[in-house]
Enzyme design. Structure first.
Site, mmCIF file in Angstrom:
data_model
loop_
_atom_site.group_PDB
_atom_site.id
_atom_site.type_symbol
_atom_site.label_atom_id
_atom_site.label_comp_id
_atom_site.label_asym_id
_atom_site.label_seq_id
_atom_site.Cartn_x
_atom_site.Cartn_y
_atom_site.Cartn_z
ATOM 1 N N ARG A 132 0.849 -1.188 0.000
ATOM 2 C CA ARG A 132 0.000 0.000 0.000
ATOM 3 C C ARG A 132 0.888 1.244 0.000
ATOM 4 O O ARG A 132 1.947 1.275 0.613
ATOM 5 C CB ARG A 132 -0.914 0.024 1.232
ATOM 6 C CG ARG A 132 -2.057 -0.979 1.157
ATOM 7 C CD ARG A 132 -2.989 -0.871 2.349
ATOM 8 N NE ARG A 132 -2.353 -1.252 3.591
ATOM 9 C CZ ARG A 132 -1.840 -0.422 4.485
ATOM 10 N NH1 ARG A 132 -1.921 0.894 4.307
ATOM 11 N NH2 ARG A 132 -1.259 -0.870 5.570
ATOM 12 N N TYR A 187 -1.169 -3.484 -6.885
ATOM 13 C CA TYR A 187 -1.054 -4.192 -5.601
ATOM 14 C C TYR A 187 -2.404 -4.247 -4.865
ATOM 15 O O TYR A 187 -3.151 -3.264 -4.848
ATOM 16 C CB TYR A 187 0.006 -3.526 -4.702
ATOM 17 C CG TYR A 187 -0.009 -4.129 -3.320
ATOM 18 C CD1 TYR A 187 0.568 -5.370 -3.081
ATOM 19 C CD2 TYR A 187 -0.689 -3.501 -2.280
ATOM 20 C CE1 TYR A 187 0.488 -5.959 -1.834
ATOM 21 C CE2 TYR A 187 -0.773 -4.088 -1.024
ATOM 22 C CZ TYR A 187 -0.181 -5.316 -0.810
ATOM 23 O OH TYR A 187 -0.290 -5.905 0.424
ATOM 24 N N LYS A 232 -9.691 -2.378 1.362
ATOM 25 C CA LYS A 232 -9.334 -1.233 2.218
ATOM 26 C C LYS A 232 -10.106 0.027 1.801
ATOM 27 O O LYS A 232 -10.539 0.814 2.651
ATOM 28 C CB LYS A 232 -7.828 -0.965 2.145
ATOM 29 C CG LYS A 232 -6.969 -2.162 2.536
ATOM 30 C CD LYS A 232 -7.251 -2.633 3.930
ATOM 31 C CE LYS A 232 -6.232 -3.683 4.376
ATOM 32 N NZ LYS A 232 -6.557 -4.220 5.701
ATOM 33 N N HIS A 250 -10.784 -2.408 11.285
ATOM 34 C CA HIS A 250 -9.703 -3.273 10.801
ATOM 35 C C HIS A 250 -9.499 -4.394 11.822
ATOM 36 O O HIS A 250 -8.546 -4.385 12.589
ATOM 37 C CB HIS A 250 -8.441 -2.411 10.651
ATOM 38 C CG HIS A 250 -7.308 -3.065 9.930
ATOM 39 N ND1 HIS A 250 -6.000 -2.660 10.121
ATOM 40 C CD2 HIS A 250 -7.265 -4.044 9.005
ATOM 41 C CE1 HIS A 250 -5.210 -3.382 9.335
ATOM 42 N NE2 HIS A 250 -5.943 -4.229 8.656
ATOM 43 N N SER A 267 -1.479 -3.564 10.270
ATOM 44 C CA SER A 267 -1.097 -4.479 9.190
ATOM 45 C C SER A 267 0.167 -5.246 9.551
ATOM 46 O O SER A 267 1.117 -4.678 10.087
ATOM 47 C CB SER A 267 -0.859 -3.694 7.903
ATOM 48 O OG SER A 267 -2.058 -3.103 7.503
ATOM 49 N N CYS A 288 0.592 -7.466 11.821
ATOM 50 C CA CYS A 288 0.802 -7.633 13.269
ATOM 51 C C CYS A 288 -0.005 -8.789 13.842
ATOM 52 O O CYS A 288 -0.222 -8.845 15.053
ATOM 53 C CB CYS A 288 0.489 -6.344 14.001
ATOM 54 S SG CYS A 288 1.692 -5.049 13.649
ATOM 55 N N ASP A 343 -9.643 -9.778 8.692
ATOM 56 C CA ASP A 343 -9.088 -8.451 8.418
ATOM 57 C C ASP A 343 -10.065 -7.303 8.694
ATOM 58 O O ASP A 343 -9.643 -6.251 9.143
ATOM 59 C CB ASP A 343 -8.628 -8.378 6.957
ATOM 60 C CG ASP A 343 -7.686 -7.208 6.669
ATOM 61 O OD1 ASP A 343 -6.698 -7.061 7.412
ATOM 62 O OD2 ASP A 343 -7.949 -6.447 5.731
ATOM 63 N N ARG A 392 1.932 -12.112 -0.519
ATOM 64 C CA ARG A 392 0.586 -12.440 -0.025
ATOM 65 C C ARG A 392 0.006 -13.673 -0.704
ATOM 66 O O ARG A 392 0.276 -13.935 -1.862
ATOM 67 C CB ARG A 392 -0.356 -11.252 -0.300
ATOM 68 C CG ARG A 392 0.054 -9.947 0.382
ATOM 69 C CD ARG A 392 -0.704 -9.721 1.661
ATOM 70 N NE ARG A 392 -0.123 -8.627 2.445
ATOM 71 C CZ ARG A 392 -0.717 -8.148 3.549
ATOM 72 N NH1 ARG A 392 -1.856 -8.632 3.970
ATOM 73 N NH2 ARG A 392 -0.132 -7.191 4.237
#
Ligand code: GTP
Ligand code: MN
Ligand code: MN
Length: 623
Positions: free
Chosen positions: A91, A231, A240, A260, A282, A284, A307, A403
């Site tokens: 991002r 991406y 997002k 989130h 993100s 974590c 998420d 990912r």
């Protein structure tokens, strides 16, 4: 679409000639598609239906163009490896804008530009930007199509990679289009171009993108414009951009929450069921905790979401959470057979796209942390030959933000409720970040307002999930810093308002956690994490049920030496104590950082949060 997944039965393809020409009876949608095509000049237009034939055709085409490498059918059926341009891997927060009508409504944490100015810049960029490419029109719904108020969107993109990924990540296709038409519904128009037009006869590259990138939200218009990146977080606009940035603005207006957060279902040995949501920044640990394999005997964990959580009050006054997504877009490195076997099983069923991981010589994927020993030879994410010696020299085979993109329905521990239109009642909310020091393994807030303070002051060391320096401590309110679609001070106030509007006894209890504290002597993680986090979850549930002890500290309630189940854990009591320690001197140092953070918001910071700060300060300094 991948066989046997969430999108099965998404409906037939278009049939009548009339429909084939105009594709939709929805006047607004039809006009928008025409207008975008006029501006961007695609070679052709394709409406995404969600059929399995379409999936096959698109993925075949991506293989042919070199964007995808088909993985070995016996290892990862119907799955693909993909390497992005090395400059387009995360991002881009410095290129992300909240273009509210007025600058003050974007707040001090977002980039802003006047909508008219931004639209002028981007209209110029979009002019002819799809030349030589197919324009895909993707009708989608975030959350369930049978929700009381289904949240529709339509993404227009010139990337087949995006179309295929959207088919995994969201409920897409003709069934959704028909539902939009049937009720003449509003939808969020989400426009995406990789910004790489092809001249007549020009060869395409594997990963088209542009050096100029804009990820732009118009919150009042509920509109998204994205340019220049392929991406995930920049290009799969349902995630997002819609489900967090635009939805958070809608949620503020309508009295609900777009967060989130993962959503986890826990069943205790006695059979009691509790749902927990957790907000971590993100990279974590949300996806990992959402798929946890508990090490504590008798406890069962199931995943509802990994998420994003949308939470609304139910008729019984409790907060109900739904996962608006249908797929998992998870960080690959660190996901392994020992740390997250459920994720490995999910991708093992195939129907997945892997981006920026490494490719094995026998047509499978690999990344750091998947296995203890790397294979003898790999092709790394940059396309170079890679051996374990390169790894020892510090060259990663997979990008740290590589990912996997895979259907939730394949997860062996997916709770059936992930597909419920009404969602699940949340009993506890956890806030956690990546902190080497100061923040204990777990602590409980006194009440919703104090919990909001814990969320509003959440801090974490930055990761590879966004471009920029890694390892720098920054404040990340409710793990939403890059995703709040309006003024962050108003967002914190919205949390307080939610608390005031509810019966306090029905609100989720709020906890702080930190899996990432390190030993100051040798720098190692104090807590083993992953499956062992079930010990913390157990304590949380026992707190809810009123049968776990805690000691009150200046920051909240922390487990007593005996109330945290450490049975069978390979840790000395001293290490456990270090993980749980609340050190007044550490918190003395934290206070000016919190103060500096709050001062950013001026008058817009709710007085209740200053009151919480003053209370903390008084307790830390012991008066
Ligand atoms: P986004 O999908 O970007 O929002 O991130 P996420 O919160 O889902 O992060 P994820 O679960 O993918 O975790 C990212 C990294 O954290 C991986 O490298 C994991 O190995 C690591 N991680 C997750 N849980 C733990 C834990 O309990 N302890 C430690 N030490 N590391 C963890
Ligand atoms: Mn995320
Ligand atoms: Mn994740």
């Amino acid at each position: 679409m991948p066989g046997g997944t969430a999108r099965e039965g998404m409906g037939p393809e278009l049939t009548t000639t009339h429909e084939k020409q105009t594709h939709t009876t929805h006047a607004g949608l039809s006009a928008w598609v025409e207008q975008v095509a006029e501006l961007t000049q695609p070679r052709d237009i394709r409406w995404i239906t969600g059929s399995s034939e379409e999936w096959t055709e698109l993925t075949d085409q991506l293989v042919e163009s070199g964007t995808f490498v088909r993985l070995d059918e016996s290892k990862k059926p119907n799955s693909f490896y993909c390497a992005s341009d090395p400059t387009d891997v995360a991002r881009v927060e410095d290129r992300t804008y909240i273009c509210s009508a007025e600058e003050k409504d974007a707040g001090p944490t977002n980039n802003w530009m006047a909508p008219a100015q931004m639209k002028a810049i981007m209209t110029d960029l979009y002019r002819g930007s799809m030349q030589g490419r197919t324009m895909y029109v993707i009708p989608f719904v975030m959350g369930h199509i049978d929700a009381k108020e289904p949240m529709f969107g339509v993404e227009i993109t010139d990337s087949a990679y995006v179309a295929v990924s959207m088919l995994v990540m969201a409920r897409c296709g003709t069934t959704v289009l028909r539902a939009i038409e049937k009720t003449d519904a509003d939808f969020v128009p989400a426009l995406h171009s990789v910004g790489a037009p092809l001249a007549e006869g020009q060869d395409d590259v594997k990963w088209p993108c542009s050096d100029t990138k804009y990820i732009v939200h118009f919150p009042e218009e509920r509109t998204i414009w994205s340019y220049g990146s392929g991406y995930g977080g920049n290009a799969l606009l349902g995630k997002k951009c819609y489900a967090l940035r635009i939805a958070s603005a809608i949620a503020r207006d309508e009295g609900w929450m777009a967060e989130h957060m993962l959503i986890l279902k826990l069943t205790s040995p006695k059979g009691s069921v509790h749902y927990v949501a957790a907000a971590f920044p993100s990279a974590c640990g949300k996806t990992n905790l959402a798929m946890i394999t508990p090490t504590v005997p008798g406890w069962k964990a199931e995943m509802v979401g990994d998420d994003i959580a949308w939470m609304r009050f139910g008729e019984d006054g409790r907060l109900y959470a739904v996962n608006p997504e249908a797929g998992l877009f998870g960080v690959a490195p660190g996901t392994g057979h020992s740390t997250n076997p459920n994720a490995m099983a999910t991708v093992g069923l195939g129907n997945s796209v892997f981006t920026n991981v490494a490719l094995t010589d026998d047509g499978d994927v690999w990344w750091e942390g998947m296995t203890d020993e790397p294979p003898a030879h790999l092709t790394d994410w940059l396309g170079n030959s890679w051996t374990p010696a390169d790894g020892e020299a510090g060259t990663k085979a997979a990008h740290p933000n590589s990912r996997f993109c895979t259907p939730i329905a394949q997860c062996p521990i997916a709770a059936p409720e992930y597909d419920s239109p009404d969602g699940v009642p949340i009993d506890a909310i956890l806030f956690g970040g990546r902190r080497k020091s100061t923040v204990p393994l777990v602590y409980e807030s006194r009440d919703w307002q104090h919990g909001t303070f814990i969320g509003a002051t959440l801090s974490s060391e930055t990761t590879a999930a966004a471009t920029g320096a890694v390892g720098v401590v920054r404040r990340d309110p409710m793990a939403m810093l890059p995703f709040i679609g309006y003024h962050a001070g108003d967002y914190m106030n919205h949390w307080l308002e939610i608390g005031k509007s509810a019966d306090a006894s029905k609100l989720p209890r709020i906890f702080g956690v930190n899996w990432f504290r390190r030993d100051d002597e040798d720098g190692s993680f104090l807590w083993p994490g992953f499956g062992e986090n079930s010990r913390v979850l157990k304590w949380v549930i026992e707190r809810l049920e009123g049968n776990a002890e805690a000691v009150e500290t200046p920051i909240g309630f922390v487990p007593t030496g005996s109330s945290l189940d450490v049975d069978g854990l390979d840790m000395t009591p001293e290490q456990v104590a270090k993980a749980l320690k609340v050190d007044a001197a550490d918190w003395e140092k934290e206070l000016p950082l919190i103060q500096e953070w709050f001062e950013k918001f001026g008058d817009q910071l709710p007085a209740e949060l200053w009151a919480e700060f003053d209370g903390l300060k008084a307790r830390v300094s012991g008066h």
